[in-house]
Design an enzyme around this catalytic site. Structure first.
Site, PDB file in Angstrom:
ATOM      1  CG  HIS A   1      -0.036 -11.027 -35.992  1.00  0.00           C
ATOM      2  ND1 HIS A   1      -0.811 -10.231 -35.254  1.00  0.00           N
ATOM      3  CD2 HIS A   1      -0.140 -10.848 -37.326  1.00  0.00           C
ATOM      4  CE1 HIS A   1      -1.461  -9.366 -35.961  1.00  0.00           C
ATOM      5  NE2 HIS A   1      -1.049  -9.740 -37.401  1.00  0.00           N
TER       6      HIS A   1
ATOM      7  CE  LYS B   1      -2.644  -0.305 -41.712  1.00  0.00           C
ATOM      8  NZ  LYS B   1      -2.376  -1.723 -41.154  1.00  0.00           N
TER       9      LYS B   1
ATOM     10  NE  ARG C   1      -5.636 -12.221 -42.628  1.00  0.00           N
ATOM     11  CZ  ARG C   1      -5.781 -10.781 -42.356  1.00  0.00           C
ATOM     12  NH1 ARG C   1      -6.604 -10.680 -41.383  1.00  0.00           N
ATOM     13  NH2 ARG C   1      -5.641  -9.887 -43.217  1.00  0.00           N
TER      14      ARG C   1
ATOM     15  CB  SER D   1      -4.960  -5.848 -35.536  1.00  0.00           C
ATOM     16  OG  SER D   1      -3.808  -6.757 -35.462  1.00  0.00           O
TER      17      SER D   1
HETATM   18  N1  COA Z   1      -3.560 -13.606 -38.068  1.00  0.00           N
HETATM   19  C1  COA Z   1      -4.226 -12.739 -37.933  1.00  0.00           C
HETATM   20  N2  COA Z   1      -4.327 -11.467 -38.342  1.00  0.00           N
HETATM   21  C2  COA Z   1      -3.371 -11.292 -39.330  1.00  0.00           C
HETATM   22  C3  COA Z   1      -2.679 -12.075 -39.805  1.00  0.00           C
HETATM   23  C4  COA Z   1      -2.332 -13.429 -39.381  1.00  0.00           C
HETATM   24  N3  COA Z   1      -1.671 -14.632 -39.558  1.00  0.00           N
HETATM   25  N4  COA Z   1      -1.627 -11.721 -40.870  1.00  0.00           N
HETATM   26  C5  COA Z   1      -2.062 -10.335 -40.944  1.00  0.00           C
HETATM   27  N5  COA Z   1      -3.293 -10.177 -40.202  1.00  0.00           N
HETATM   28  C6  COA Z   1      -3.760  -8.927 -40.074  1.00  0.00           C
HETATM   29  C7  COA Z   1      -3.337  -7.779 -39.168  1.00  0.00           C
HETATM   30  O1  COA Z   1      -3.999  -8.160 -37.658  1.00  0.00           O
HETATM   31  C8  COA Z   1      -3.839  -6.612 -39.964  1.00  0.00           C
HETATM   32  O2  COA Z   1      -5.281  -6.252 -39.525  1.00  0.00           O
HETATM   33  P1  COA Z   1      -5.765  -5.173 -39.469  1.00  0.00           P
HETATM   34  O3  COA Z   1      -5.485  -4.386 -40.856  1.00  0.00           O
HETATM   35  O4  COA Z   1      -7.279  -5.194 -38.926  1.00  0.00           O
HETATM   36  O5  COA Z   1      -5.017  -4.158 -38.330  1.00  0.00           O
HETATM   37  C9  COA Z   1      -3.981  -7.042 -41.225  1.00  0.00           C
HETATM   38  O6  COA Z   1      -4.171  -8.265 -41.248  1.00  0.00           O
HETATM   39  C10 COA Z   1      -2.686  -6.452 -42.181  1.00  0.00           C
HETATM   40  O7  COA Z   1      -1.652  -6.038 -41.296  1.00  0.00           O
HETATM   41  P2  COA Z   1      -0.184  -6.635 -41.426  1.00  0.00           P
HETATM   42  O8  COA Z   1      -0.214  -7.988 -41.682  1.00  0.00           O
HETATM   43  O9  COA Z   1       0.406  -5.857 -40.299  1.00  0.00           O
HETATM   44  O10 COA Z   1       0.228  -5.576 -42.537  1.00  0.00           O
HETATM   45  P3  COA Z   1       0.335  -4.187 -42.796  1.00  0.00           P
HETATM   46  O11 COA Z   1      -0.737  -3.961 -44.129  1.00  0.00           O
HETATM   47  O12 COA Z   1      -0.333  -3.365 -41.607  1.00  0.00           O
HETATM   48  O13 COA Z   1       1.636  -3.945 -43.023  1.00  0.00           O
HETATM   49  C11 COA Z   1       3.855  -4.164 -44.254  1.00  0.00           C
HETATM   50  C12 COA Z   1       2.369  -4.571 -44.210  1.00  0.00           C
HETATM   51  C13 COA Z   1       4.249  -3.673 -42.714  1.00  0.00           C
HETATM   52  C14 COA Z   1       4.529  -5.259 -44.266  1.00  0.00           C
HETATM   53  C15 COA Z   1       3.939  -3.059 -45.393  1.00  0.00           C
HETATM   54  O14 COA Z   1       3.143  -2.097 -45.181  1.00  0.00           O
HETATM   55  C16 COA Z   1       5.463  -2.611 -45.574  1.00  0.00           C
HETATM   56  O15 COA Z   1       6.365  -3.291 -45.799  1.00  0.00           O
HETATM   57  N6  COA Z   1       5.624  -1.036 -45.364  1.00  0.00           N
HETATM   58  C17 COA Z   1       6.840  -0.479 -45.620  1.00  0.00           C
HETATM   59  C18 COA Z   1       7.158   0.177 -46.685  1.00  0.00           C
HETATM   60  C19 COA Z   1       7.317  -0.808 -47.747  1.00  0.00           C
HETATM   61  O16 COA Z   1       8.386  -1.301 -48.084  1.00  0.00           O
HETATM   62  N7  COA Z   1       6.146  -1.245 -48.946  1.00  0.00           N
HETATM   63  C20 COA Z   1       6.276  -2.315 -49.748  1.00  0.00           C
HETATM   64  C21 COA Z   1       6.781  -2.054 -50.922  1.00  0.00           C
HETATM   65  S1  COA Z   1       6.273  -0.372 -51.780  1.00  0.00           S
END
Ligand code: COA
Length: 166
Positions: free
Chosen positions: A19, A43, A92, A130
């Site tokens: 990140h 979550k 990724r 994560s």
């Molecule tokens: N390096 C390492 N790990 C990474 C990464 C990177 N560059 N980018 C993402 N990841 C990992 C995260 O650690 C996470 O791992 P995990 O699942 O093992 O915990 C995974 O990828 C995905 O997580 P994250 O990028 O935090 O995305 P998310 O799916 O948890 O959240 C939001 C995504 C918050 C952007 C999305 O859910 C959101 O916008 N929610 C609000 C409601 C909304 O508007 N929805 C969209 C329209 S309906």
């Protein structure tokens, strides 16, 4: 020229060096980045939002143009409220593509003013997540160099507190 702001959203449970890499590279494009932690109790996170925010702030304290914040509800509403022009996401591997594509299209449908910008995750972070880091840390695996030092310490502390035998 107006200043360009991006929201970098996610769960950050906890923040990893993958990140941080995206944030550092995002700052080459944007003047400011707001890291938006989604307040999503469904979550079942390991760290509370307050703990996640504190770890992000400690990891990013040398960057004056990065702010850490939390949000609920729709990401595009939050981006609009913050006056952001873009949503920053790291991609990724091919496996991320479908979900990211779906989310970007939905966000564009909800608000056409906000653009989603994808950065390819650095090669060394391609298999990082994560969850995988938490799993390694839970069983005493060495995660040095994969997360900021503060996160490493907090993971040790959290798992020691959860382990009744220690
Ligand atoms: N390096 C390492 N790990 C990474 C990464 C990177 N560059 N980018 C993402 N990841 C990992 C995260 O650690 C996470 O791992 P995990 O699942 O093992 O915990 C995974 O990828 C995905 O997580 P994250 O990028 O935090 O995305 P998310 O799916 O948890 O959240 C939001 C995504 C918050 C952007 C999305 O859910 C959101 O916008 N929610 C609000 C409601 C909304 O508007 N929805 C969209 C329209 S309906």
């Amino acid at each position: 020229m107006s200043s360009k702001l991006a929201i970098y959203p996610g769960s950050f449970d906890p923040v990893t060096n993958g990140h941080i890499d995206i944030i550092v590279r995002g700052l080459k494009i944007f003047d400011r980045i707001v890291v938006g932690i989604l307040n999503n109790p469904e979550k079942n996170p390991l760290f509370t939002v307050t703990e996640r925010k504190a770890m992000l702030e400690a990891s990013l304290k040398s960057f004056t143009n990065v702010e850490v914040d939390t949000f609920d509800g729709l990401l595009v509403d939050y981006a609009l409220q913050r006056g952001a022009q873009a949503i920053l996401r790291g991609m990724r591997a091919v496996s991320d593509f479908e979900y990211e594509f779906q989310m970007a299209l939905m966000n564009r449908r909800l608000n056409r003013e906000i653009q989603t910008v994808f950065l390819m995750t650095g090669l060394r972070w391609i298999f990082t997540s994560s969850s995988i880091i938490k799993e390694a840390a839970r069983f005493g695996g060495n995660i040095n160099g994969m997360v900021p030092k503060v996160v490493n310490r907090q993971l040790q502390r959290k798992f020691a507190a959860l382990d009744p035998s220690s």
